[in-house]
Scaffold this motif. Structure first.
Motif, mmCIF file in Angstrom:
data_model
loop_
_atom_site.group_PDB
_atom_site.id
_atom_site.type_symbol
_atom_site.label_atom_id
_atom_site.label_comp_id
_atom_site.label_asym_id
_atom_site.label_seq_id
_atom_site.Cartn_x
_atom_site.Cartn_y
_atom_site.Cartn_z
ATOM 1 N N ASP A 292 20.870 -5.283 35.492
ATOM 2 C CA ASP A 292 19.193 -5.169 35.378
ATOM 3 C C ASP A 292 19.040 -4.218 34.011
ATOM 4 O OD1 ASP A 292 18.451 -6.749 37.522
ATOM 5 O OD2 ASP A 292 18.392 -4.947 38.899
ATOM 6 N N ILE A 293 19.522 -3.120 33.922
ATOM 7 C CA ILE A 293 19.607 -2.414 32.806
ATOM 8 C C ILE A 293 19.940 -3.033 31.615
ATOM 9 C CG2 ILE A 293 20.357 -0.125 32.035
ATOM 10 C CD1 ILE A 293 20.845 1.109 34.517
ATOM 11 N N LYS B 240 20.052 -6.174 31.035
ATOM 12 C CA LYS B 240 19.128 -7.208 30.676
ATOM 13 C C LYS B 240 17.806 -6.471 29.917
ATOM 14 C CE LYS B 240 16.565 -8.847 33.999
ATOM 15 N NZ LYS B 240 15.927 -9.508 34.905
ATOM 16 N N ASP B 241 17.318 -5.347 30.415
ATOM 17 C CA ASP B 241 16.140 -4.751 30.093
ATOM 18 C C ASP B 241 16.410 -4.435 28.480
ATOM 19 O OD1 ASP B 241 15.100 -5.486 32.386
ATOM 20 O OD2 ASP B 241 14.669 -3.321 33.083
ATOM 21 N N PHE C 177 16.799 -7.025 25.961
ATOM 22 C CA PHE C 177 15.352 -7.624 25.702
ATOM 23 C C PHE C 177 14.881 -6.727 24.626
ATOM 24 C CE2 PHE C 177 10.907 -7.200 26.154
ATOM 25 C CZ PHE C 177 10.361 -8.416 25.762
ATOM 26 N N TYR C 178 14.749 -5.521 24.771
ATOM 27 C CA TYR C 178 13.968 -4.616 23.823
ATOM 28 C C TYR C 178 14.599 -4.445 22.558
ATOM 29 C CZ TYR C 178 11.316 -2.996 27.860
ATOM 30 O OH TYR C 178 10.715 -2.775 28.864
ATOM 31 N N LEU D 224 15.525 4.524 29.840
ATOM 32 C CA LEU D 224 14.817 3.242 29.733
ATOM 33 C C LEU D 224 13.321 3.464 29.528
ATOM 34 C CD1 LEU D 224 14.927 0.219 29.988
ATOM 35 C CD2 LEU D 224 15.067 0.240 32.300
ATOM 36 N N GLN E 4 10.895 1.949 27.079
ATOM 37 C CA GLN E 4 9.613 1.001 27.333
ATOM 38 C C GLN E 4 8.310 1.692 26.543
ATOM 39 O OE1 GLN E 4 10.044 1.505 31.498
ATOM 40 N NE2 GLN E 4 11.056 -0.235 31.813
ATOM 41 N N THR F 59 6.166 -10.338 29.594
ATOM 42 C CA THR F 59 7.662 -10.263 29.758
ATOM 43 C C THR F 59 7.810 -10.666 31.185
ATOM 44 O OG1 THR F 59 7.972 -7.970 30.443
ATOM 45 C CG2 THR F 59 8.210 -8.521 28.176
ATOM 46 N N LEU G 128 10.258 -9.024 32.792
ATOM 47 C CA LEU G 128 10.916 -7.753 33.134
ATOM 48 C C LEU G 128 9.902 -6.793 34.286
ATOM 49 C CD1 LEU G 128 12.016 -6.810 29.613
ATOM 50 C CD2 LEU G 128 13.203 -7.931 31.212
ATOM 51 N N THR H 36 9.930 -4.085 35.217
ATOM 52 C CA THR H 36 10.043 -2.804 34.642
ATOM 53 C C THR H 36 9.358 -1.683 35.461
ATOM 54 O OG1 THR H 36 8.149 -2.871 32.955
ATOM 55 C CG2 THR H 36 10.461 -3.254 32.325
#
Length: 132
Positions: A45-46, A48-49, A52-53, A103, A107, A123, A125, A127
C-alpha cells in the motif's frame, strides 16, 4: 508413599514446562507469519501510494520542461519537492522511518501543488483510511 506423590508433582510440572515451551514456539511461528503478511500488505500500500505521487509529479515536471509557460516556477519547485520526498523514503523496514508522517507530508505537498496548478485529481487511493 511420599516418593509416589513427589513423582506425580514433578511429572505435572514437567508437562507444564514442556507445554509452555511448545506453545511459546508455536506462538512465535504464527506471530512471525502474521507479521510478515501484514508487512507485505502495508508495504504494498505504501509503495503504491508513493509510486503514484512520484509518477504524478514527474509527469508534471516533464510537461513543464516541454512547455515552461504551462507550469509556474513555484509549482515546479513543489513538484520537485514531492519527487525528493518520495525518493527519501527508506526502502527497508526501519522503526524510526516514520512512514505515516512522511506519507502525510507528501500528501499535503500533493494537495498544495494540485491547487496551485488548478487541477482536480481523482485518485483511487484510500489515503484517508490508511493507517501506517
Amino acid at each position: 508413599m511420599d516418593d509416589l506423590f513427589e513423582r506425580a508433582i514433578n511429572a505435572e510440572e514437567e508437562y507444564e514446562r514442556a507445554g509452555y515451551a511448545e506453545g511459546l514456539a508455536a506462538g512465535e511461528a504464527i506471530g512471525a507469519e502474521e507479521g510478515r503478511e501484514l508487512g507485505l500488505e502495508h508495504g504494498y500500500d505504501i509503495g503504491k501510494d508513493l509510486g503514484f505521487y512520484r509518477g504524478w509529479a514527474q509527469e508534471w515536471l516533464r510537461a513543464a520542461a516541454a512547455h515552461p509557460d504551462l507550469v509556474p516556477a513555484r509549482a515546479q519547485k513543489k513538484l520537485q519537492a514531492i519527487v525528493d520526498a518520495v525518493n527519501d523514503v527508506p526502502t527497508v523496514n526501519d522503526e524510526n522511518a516514520h512512514f505515516g508522517e512522511r506519507l502525510k507530508a507528501i500528501q499535503l505537498k500533493f494537495k498544495t501543488v494540485s491547487a496551485t496548478l488548478g487541477v482536480s485529481v481523482a485518485t483511487e487511493l484510500p489515503t484517508e483510511s490508511l493507517s501506517y
